[in-house]
Write an enzyme that holds these catalytic residues in place. Structure first.
Site, PDB file in Angstrom:
ATOM      1  N   ASP A  44      -4.376   1.603  -3.348  1.00  0.00           N
ATOM      2  CA  ASP A  44      -4.309   2.060  -4.751  1.00  0.00           C
ATOM      3  C   ASP A  44      -3.112   2.978  -4.957  1.00  0.00           C
ATOM      4  O   ASP A  44      -2.921   3.938  -4.209  1.00  0.00           O
ATOM      5  CB  ASP A  44      -5.601   2.784  -5.136  1.00  0.00           C
ATOM      6  CG  ASP A  44      -6.770   1.818  -5.210  1.00  0.00           C
ATOM      7  OD1 ASP A  44      -6.589   0.712  -5.741  1.00  0.00           O
ATOM      8  OD2 ASP A  44      -7.855   2.148  -4.707  1.00  0.00           O
ATOM      9  N   ASP A  80       3.888  -2.167  -3.792  1.00  0.00           N
ATOM     10  CA  ASP A  80       4.879  -2.578  -4.797  1.00  0.00           C
ATOM     11  C   ASP A  80       5.317  -1.369  -5.617  1.00  0.00           C
ATOM     12  O   ASP A  80       5.921  -1.526  -6.673  1.00  0.00           O
ATOM     13  CB  ASP A  80       4.281  -3.652  -5.725  1.00  0.00           C
ATOM     14  CG  ASP A  80       3.031  -3.165  -6.428  1.00  0.00           C
ATOM     15  OD1 ASP A  80       2.271  -2.369  -5.828  1.00  0.00           O
ATOM     16  OD2 ASP A  80       2.796  -3.559  -7.586  1.00  0.00           O
ATOM     17  N   GLU A 114      -0.629  -8.923  -4.155  1.00  0.00           N
ATOM     18  CA  GLU A 114       0.792  -9.260  -3.977  1.00  0.00           C
ATOM     19  C   GLU A 114       1.228 -10.272  -5.039  1.00  0.00           C
ATOM     20  O   GLU A 114       2.296 -10.126  -5.656  1.00  0.00           O
ATOM     21  CB  GLU A 114       1.020  -9.841  -2.572  1.00  0.00           C
ATOM     22  CG  GLU A 114       2.456 -10.296  -2.374  1.00  0.00           C
ATOM     23  CD  GLU A 114       2.718 -10.920  -1.015  1.00  0.00           C
ATOM     24  OE1 GLU A 114       1.924 -10.709  -0.084  1.00  0.00           O
ATOM     25  OE2 GLU A 114       3.738 -11.614  -0.896  1.00  0.00           O
TER      26      GLU A 114
HETATM   27  C1  LIG Z   1      -4.798  -2.430  -5.294  1.00  0.00           C
HETATM   28  S1  LIG Z   1      -6.215  -3.047  -4.459  1.00  0.00           S
HETATM   29  C2  LIG Z   1      -5.505  -4.142  -3.236  1.00  0.00           C
HETATM   30  C3  LIG Z   1      -6.534  -5.128  -2.716  1.00  0.00           C
HETATM   31  C4  LIG Z   1      -6.025  -6.108  -1.630  1.00  0.00           C
HETATM   32  N1  LIG Z   1      -5.648  -5.376  -0.413  1.00  0.00           N
HETATM   33  C5  LIG Z   1      -4.856  -6.919  -2.126  1.00  0.00           C
HETATM   34  O1  LIG Z   1      -3.721  -6.688  -1.653  1.00  0.00           O
HETATM   35  O2  LIG Z   1      -5.081  -7.819  -2.963  1.00  0.00           O
HETATM   36  C6  LIG Z   1      -6.714  -1.626  -3.477  1.00  0.00           C
HETATM   37  C7  LIG Z   1      -8.074  -1.817  -2.823  1.00  0.00           C
HETATM   38  O3  LIG Z   1      -8.334  -0.726  -1.924  1.00  0.00           O
HETATM   39  C8  LIG Z   1      -9.714  -0.398  -1.996  1.00  0.00           C
HETATM   40  N2  LIG Z   1      -9.869   0.998  -1.538  1.00  0.00           N
HETATM   41  C9  LIG Z   1      -9.286   2.103  -2.050  1.00  0.00           C
HETATM   42  N3  LIG Z   1      -9.652   3.208  -1.369  1.00  0.00           N
HETATM   43  C10 LIG Z   1     -10.481   2.784  -0.385  1.00  0.00           C
HETATM   44  C11 LIG Z   1     -11.208   3.447   0.656  1.00  0.00           C
HETATM   45  N4  LIG Z   1     -11.140   4.770   0.822  1.00  0.00           N
HETATM   46  N5  LIG Z   1     -11.983   2.697   1.478  1.00  0.00           N
HETATM   47  C12 LIG Z   1     -12.056   1.358   1.306  1.00  0.00           C
HETATM   48  N6  LIG Z   1     -11.385   0.668   0.362  1.00  0.00           N
HETATM   49  C13 LIG Z   1     -10.624   1.374  -0.483  1.00  0.00           C
HETATM   50  C14 LIG Z   1     -10.063  -0.602  -3.456  1.00  0.00           C
HETATM   51  O4  LIG Z   1     -11.434  -0.835  -3.631  1.00  0.00           O
HETATM   52  C15 LIG Z   1      -9.260  -1.872  -3.786  1.00  0.00           C
HETATM   53  O5  LIG Z   1     -10.003  -3.035  -3.490  1.00  0.00           O
END
Ligand SMILES: C[S@@+](CC[C@H](N)C(=O)[O-])C[C@H]1O[C@@H](n2cnc3c(N)ncnc32)[C@H](O)[C@@H]1O
Length: 142
Positions: A44, A80, A114
């Site tokens: 994130d 990104d 991505e």
């Molecule tokens: C921007 S999305 C990217 C998802 C995937 N990796 C992709 O590239 O399509 C970020 C993901 O990180 C997860 N996330 C954020 N903080 C986290 C944490 N502390 N533990 C587990 N997952 C987390 C969110 O739920 C979300 O699904």
């Protein structure tokens, strides 16, 4: 999560473990040198300046990840967001046990995020770090 479970079932995979919670809890609970590869893909971005400290990749998390990697184990990062990429580079740079580069090995899977980033015109940055071998210390020495 449901989609992931569906894939595991359809491919008959028996070597998958899923932790459906805050991964930081898992990182604290695991023993040292237990993981061969760690992917943190498009964490994130927390774009607002006052939220930056919530970003998952920072010097402390990379230090923890270095402990968890086996010798020659790999950390792979993608983002990104330009200033997050710089933060990532600094965090990698801060660990002398990591040899890192802008590099995307061919076995690196694309993700949904991505595809969305590219569709929005943002070119992702890919970083790969390999953990150097730990020094061997003789029993009784420090
Ligand atoms: C921007 S999305 C990217 C998802 C995937 N990796 C992709 O590239 O399509 C970020 C993901 O990180 C997860 N996330 C954020 N903080 C986290 C944490 N502390 N533990 C587990 N997952 C987390 C969110 O739920 C979300 O699904």
């Amino acid at each position: 999560m449901a989609g992931l479970l569906d894939l595991v079932e359809r491919h008959g995979l028996a070597n998958v473990r899923i932790f459906d919670a805050d991964v930081r809890v898992l990182l604290e609970a695991l023993p040292p040198a237990c993981l061969e590869r760690i992917f943190v893909l498009f964490p994130d971005p927390w774009p607002k300046a006052r939220h930056r400290k919530r970003r998952f990749i920072n010097q402390a998390s990379v230090a923890r990840i270095c402990d968890l990697l086996v010798d020659a184990g790999e950390l792979r990062l993608a983002t990104d967001i330009e200033d997050y990429a710089l933060d990532m580079e600094q965090a990698l740079e801060s660990r002398e046990e990591l040899q890192w580069s802008h590099h995307r090995p061919s076995d690196w899977p694309p993700t949904r995020y991505e595809t969305k980033a590219r569709a929005a015109g943002r070119e992702p940055v890919f970083l790969a770090g390999v953990r150097r071998r730990r020094a061997i210390t003789a029993p009784g020495s420090r």
